[in-house]
Design a protein around this motif. Structure first.
Motif, PDB file in Angstrom:
ATOM      1  N   GLU A  71       0.246  33.126  61.314  1.00  0.00           N
ATOM      2  CA  GLU A  71       0.775  33.006  59.953  1.00  0.00           C
ATOM      3  C   GLU A  71      -0.041  33.859  58.983  1.00  0.00           C
TER       4      GLU A  71
ATOM      5  N   VAL B 280       5.741  31.071  55.047  1.00  0.00           N
ATOM      6  CA  VAL B 280       6.179  31.206  56.430  1.00  0.00           C
ATOM      7  C   VAL B 280       7.224  30.130  56.691  1.00  0.00           C
TER       8      VAL B 280
ATOM      9  N   VAL C 229       7.060  36.002  63.347  1.00  0.00           N
ATOM     10  CA  VAL C 229       6.853  35.069  62.242  1.00  0.00           C
ATOM     11  C   VAL C 229       7.884  35.427  61.184  1.00  0.00           C
TER      12      VAL C 229
ATOM     13  N   ILE D  19       9.326  35.070  57.357  1.00  0.00           N
ATOM     14  CA  ILE D  19       8.772  34.885  56.018  1.00  0.00           C
ATOM     15  C   ILE D  19       9.909  34.854  55.017  1.00  0.00           C
TER      16      ILE D  19
END
Length: 188
Positions: A55, A119, A131, A133
């Motif tokens: 993250e 996140v 990840v 976002i």
């Protein structure tokens, strides 16, 4: 007649810039890179620590992407080496094209872009690891202007809108932003 030509140029420029509102930084290496495979099974790590590290790295890449794109846009430099430091294709190509087209129309970005990313998903078991976002970008003070006379390009006003991006881990361990979208129809 001249007014109609200016309006057409402004509309074309706005369409290009709306596709990619921000740009990023790079290392200067412009090598096609491939996403990294999932971690090896023999390696034991704390999943929470690995998730937090992912993250943090993804948010740093996103922040670098925004900063680098602002810098490249102000300089009207679509080949700015800092772009590839935080971006990968296909987003890297989209950002460069947007900056190039603005430059071709005599425009550039100026002002301040405000960001507050979070996140929304972490997929470390995926191949490649990713990840997701989400951000509420405030582009109220981030304007597209004509470089020659500093006039605001008509129809290029900013506002607060949702933006999404995906960071992917590459073989060298770097997290790069390789996809992103601005959702101008979704104010935040």
């Amino acid at each position: 007649m001249r007014g109609r030509q200016l309006r057409r140029a402004a509309i074309c420029l706005l369409a290009v810039v709306a596709a990619v509102p921000v740009t990023a930084c790079a290392s200067g290496r412009e090598v096609a890179e491939k996403p990294m495979a999932a971690p090896q099974e023999g390696r034991r790590t704390d999943p929470d620590v690995e998730r937090q590290a992912a993250e943090k790295a993804a948010l740093a890449a996103y922040s670098g992407y925004l900063a680098a794109s602002r810098t490249a846009s102000v300089r009207s430099d679509p080949r700015a080496p800092e772009l590839s430091r935080f971006l990968a294709d296909p987003l890297l190509t989209r950002v460069r094209l947007s900056i190039h087209e603005a430059k071709e129309h005599g425009a550039m970005r100026t002002g301040t872009l405000k960001s507050d990313p979070t996140v929304t998903a972490v997929s470390l078991d995926a191949i490649p690891a990713t990840v997701d976002i989400q951000d509420c970008l405030d582009t109220s003070a981030y304007r597209l202007i004509y470089a020659k006379d500093k006039r605001v390009v008509p129809g290029s006003g900013g506002g607060r809108h949702l933006s999404t991006a995906t960071a992917t881990r590459y073989p060298d361990g770097r997290w790069l932003i390789n996809s992103g979208s601005t959702h101008r129809d979704q104010p935040c």
